[in-house]
Scaffold this active site. Structure first.
Site, PDB file in Angstrom:
ATOM      1  N   HIS A  98      19.379 -33.273  54.275  1.00  0.00           N
ATOM      2  CA  HIS A  98      19.598 -32.191  53.294  1.00  0.00           C
ATOM      3  C   HIS A  98      18.482 -31.038  53.749  1.00  0.00           C
ATOM      4  CE1 HIS A  98      19.319 -29.732  49.754  1.00  0.00           C
ATOM      5  NE2 HIS A  98      20.660 -30.129  49.569  1.00  0.00           N
ATOM      6  N   GLN A 135      20.109 -38.558  46.410  1.00  0.00           N
ATOM      7  CA  GLN A 135      21.211 -39.284  46.508  1.00  0.00           C
ATOM      8  C   GLN A 135      21.349 -40.621  45.975  1.00  0.00           C
ATOM      9  OE1 GLN A 135      24.078 -37.665  46.239  1.00  0.00           O
ATOM     10  NE2 GLN A 135      23.455 -35.624  46.532  1.00  0.00           N
ATOM     11  N   CYS A 158      24.594 -28.137  52.622  1.00  0.00           N
ATOM     12  CA  CYS A 158      23.133 -28.116  52.720  1.00  0.00           C
ATOM     13  C   CYS A 158      23.012 -29.059  53.708  1.00  0.00           C
ATOM     14  CB  CYS A 158      22.366 -28.178  51.485  1.00  0.00           C
ATOM     15  SG  CYS A 158      22.889 -26.930  50.171  1.00  0.00           S
ATOM     16  N   LYS A 190      21.264 -35.540  38.928  1.00  0.00           N
ATOM     17  CA  LYS A 190      22.117 -36.358  39.670  1.00  0.00           C
ATOM     18  C   LYS A 190      22.381 -37.733  39.034  1.00  0.00           C
ATOM     19  CE  LYS A 190      21.354 -34.150  43.917  1.00  0.00           C
ATOM     20  NZ  LYS A 190      22.238 -32.968  44.001  1.00  0.00           N
ATOM     21  N   ASP A 248      13.505 -39.348  50.504  1.00  0.00           N
ATOM     22  CA  ASP A 248      14.205 -38.320  49.452  1.00  0.00           C
ATOM     23  C   ASP A 248      15.393 -39.413  48.893  1.00  0.00           C
ATOM     24  OD1 ASP A 248      16.253 -36.691  48.543  1.00  0.00           O
ATOM     25  OD2 ASP A 248      16.367 -35.252  50.109  1.00  0.00           O
TER      26      ASP A 248
HETATM   27  N1  C6P Z   1      22.308 -32.086  47.093  1.00  0.00           N
HETATM   28  C1  C6P Z   1      24.896 -31.845  47.030  1.00  0.00           C
HETATM   29  O1  C6P Z   1      25.791 -31.003  46.755  1.00  0.00           O
HETATM   30  P1  C6P Z   1      17.847 -30.370  43.989  1.00  0.00           P
HETATM   31  O2  C6P Z   1      18.768 -29.298  44.296  1.00  0.00           O
HETATM   32  O3  C6P Z   1      16.296 -30.007  44.406  1.00  0.00           O
HETATM   33  O4  C6P Z   1      17.917 -31.152  42.923  1.00  0.00           O
HETATM   34  O5  C6P Z   1      18.009 -31.480  45.162  1.00  0.00           O
HETATM   35  C2  C6P Z   1      18.160 -31.151  46.581  1.00  0.00           C
HETATM   36  C3  C6P Z   1      18.685 -32.185  47.224  1.00  0.00           C
HETATM   37  C4  C6P Z   1      17.550 -32.881  48.222  1.00  0.00           C
HETATM   38  N2  C6P Z   1      18.177 -34.093  48.887  1.00  0.00           N
HETATM   39  C5  C6P Z   1      19.282 -34.453  48.945  1.00  0.00           C
HETATM   40  C6  C6P Z   1      19.665 -35.684  49.609  1.00  0.00           C
HETATM   41  C7  C6P Z   1      20.260 -33.706  47.989  1.00  0.00           C
HETATM   42  O6  C6P Z   1      21.517 -34.312  48.114  1.00  0.00           O
HETATM   43  C8  C6P Z   1      20.005 -32.676  47.341  1.00  0.00           C
HETATM   44  C9  C6P Z   1      20.842 -31.967  46.549  1.00  0.00           C
HETATM   45  C10 C6P Z   1      23.503 -31.467  46.497  1.00  0.00           C
HETATM   46  O7  C6P Z   1      24.746 -32.681  47.914  1.00  0.00           O
HETATM   47  C11 C6P Z   1      23.214 -29.913  45.973  1.00  0.00           C
HETATM   48  S1  C6P Z   1      22.851 -29.126  47.345  1.00  0.00           S
END
Ligand code: C6P
Length: 413
Positions: free
Chosen positions: A130, A210, A371, A233, A207
């Site tokens: 991401h 997910q 993203c 999430k 990370d």
């Molecule tokens: N992915 C998706 O629709 P935040 O925004 O900080 O809570 O998470 C960012 C983020 C970082 N790493 C991974 C693997 C992610 O999937 C995400 C967030 C969402 O896939 C929103 S872009």
């Protein structure tokens, strides 16, 4: 290992759905089918109640007041830190830093490493990341002169681990990889990625944004240096997340933001920093969010992450089989080890158009590059339609999606 019949007995999806008030609403006149769980999960009433209780009964700033409300809020907030510690099996509660989410957590570490890296050092990212786990490291490389190397991916959406082996050397200082890809659902072999990095004395950040909706990570067993995730999430609220870091690393890294709460003493000549975890928690935090994050973990743990993953595995298999029946539909991300995410396209049709028509039918999916533009570039596509399933979804909802995609295909061909 839990077998299918056991899952059915332990897990009654119709009962689970009653916990989620939003699932009864209509969108565009149709019952909501919420398949955008990888973007954010829905919130059960057990967590909503905790949020209402906080603002109704004990809203106060924490770690500051001698008054009772402040004490109560502080105790609940620290209880939540303890729950997170236990959930991730961290050794110490001060290794659990509250952040605003995964993005914030990664930026704390990338900023910290700018004080430790020098020109020519190497850091390794994967092709499946991401943007949150790419851009902060590019900024770090710009600042320090370190070099960013990329573990390539295969057509199936898996990491080329042989290539990773070749990238590792004594120059490698840091490896950062996601546990599960948000765009494809691939579950990465993080234990071996971590062990291999440690063989060359590199630190590893995983990370887990997910992964946490499906897997309960054990940070001590993984021996990971940093593990990051977002509450929203995992049935929690937005604007709060976690940075787990090994104590030795967190002590080595400089703070990210300066301000209240993160100091020991302040004078105009010199400021000294607070001990962990406060060193990385400048300013008034998302107090209610932190407490609700703890409640969300309680909720998920009461069902059980293994039960959740098994049920979602059934949804993934069913959804994959049903969608593949549609001629001209391609699924991106076919790794054997995969979470309940299906990214797909219809031949010659833009994913945005499919997503817009599905919305008219009450079906929420995400469309676009998610993203994760490098993944879309790899497949030479502008984006995909992504349906991501949670434990409160049903096979009947998947049938609605499949019918919706068929209709969209007819209308757009
Ligand atoms: N992915 C998706 O629709 P935040 O925004 O900080 O809570 O998470 C960012 C983020 C970082 N790493 C991974 C693997 C992610 O999937 C995400 C967030 C969402 O896939 C929103 S872009």
């Amino acid at each position: 290992m839990i077998i299918k019949e056991d899952i059915k007995q332990m897990f009654q999806v119709e009962n689970i759905r009653k916990d989620f008030p939003i699932l009864t609403r209509k969108v565009n006149g149709k019952p909501l089918v919420y398949f955008d769980n990888a973007a954010t999960s829905q919130t059960p009433k057990q967590v909503i109640d905790v949020i209402v209780d906080y603002y109704t009964n004990y809203n106060a700033n924490i770690h500051r007041g001698v008054h009772s409300l402040s004490q109560e809020a502080t105790d609940k907030y620290e209880e939540a830190r303890e729950k997170i510690k236990q959930h991730f099996n961290a050794k110490e509660s001060h290794e659990v830093i509250f952040t605003s989410g995964t993005t914030h957590s990664i930026n704390i570490i990338s900023n910290g490493f700018s004080a430790l890296l020098k020109e020519g050092d190497e850091v390794i990212v994967s092709a499946l990341e991401h943007h949150s786990n790419i851009v902060p490291w590019q900024m770090l490389c710009d600042k320090t002169g370190a070099i960013l190397k990329v573990i390539p991916m295969s057509q199936e959406g898996e990491l080329e681990i042989n290539e990773y082996d070749k990238l590792l050397s004594e120059k490698t200082k840091l490896v950062f990889v996601n546990h599960i890809s948000n765009a494809l659902g691939t579950i990465n072999p993080i234990k071996s990625i971590i062990d291999k990095a440690h063989n060359v004395k590199a630190a590893v950040l995983i990370d887990g944004a997910q992964a946490c909706p499906h897997i309960k990570p054990d940070v001590q067993e993984l021996d990971v240096d940093f593990y990051v995730a977002s509450a929203h999430k995992i049935c929690g609220p937005t604007g709060v997340g976690v940075l787990y870091g090994k104590e030795e690393w967190l002590n080595k890294l400089p703070p990210y933001q300066g301000g209240g709460e993160m100091i020991a003493t302040v004078s105009f000549e010199k400021t000294t920093y607070a001990d962990l975890p406060h060193k990385f928690e400048a300013g008034t935090p998302n107090i209610c969010g932190g407490i609700a994050f703890g409640a969300a973990l309680d909720y998920m743990n009461a069902i059980g992450l293994e039960t959740i993953a098994n049920y979602e595995g059934e949804l993934l298999q069913y959804g994959t089989e049903q969608l593949l029946e549609i001629e001209g539909l391609t699924i991106y991300g076919t790794s054997k080890n995969k979470a309940s995410v299906i990214s797909f396209n219809l031949d010659g049709i833009h994913p945005y158009d499919v997503g817009t028509l599905l919305d008219k039918m009450g079906i929420a999916v995400r469309t676009g590059h998610h993203c994760a533009q490098p993944i879309m570039d790899y497949y030479k596509i502008p984006g995909t339609v992504r349906a991501s399933f949670s434990f409160y979804n049903t096979k009947e909802e998947i049938d609605v999606l499949v019918e919706g995609v068929k209709k969209a295909k007819l209308m757009l061909s």
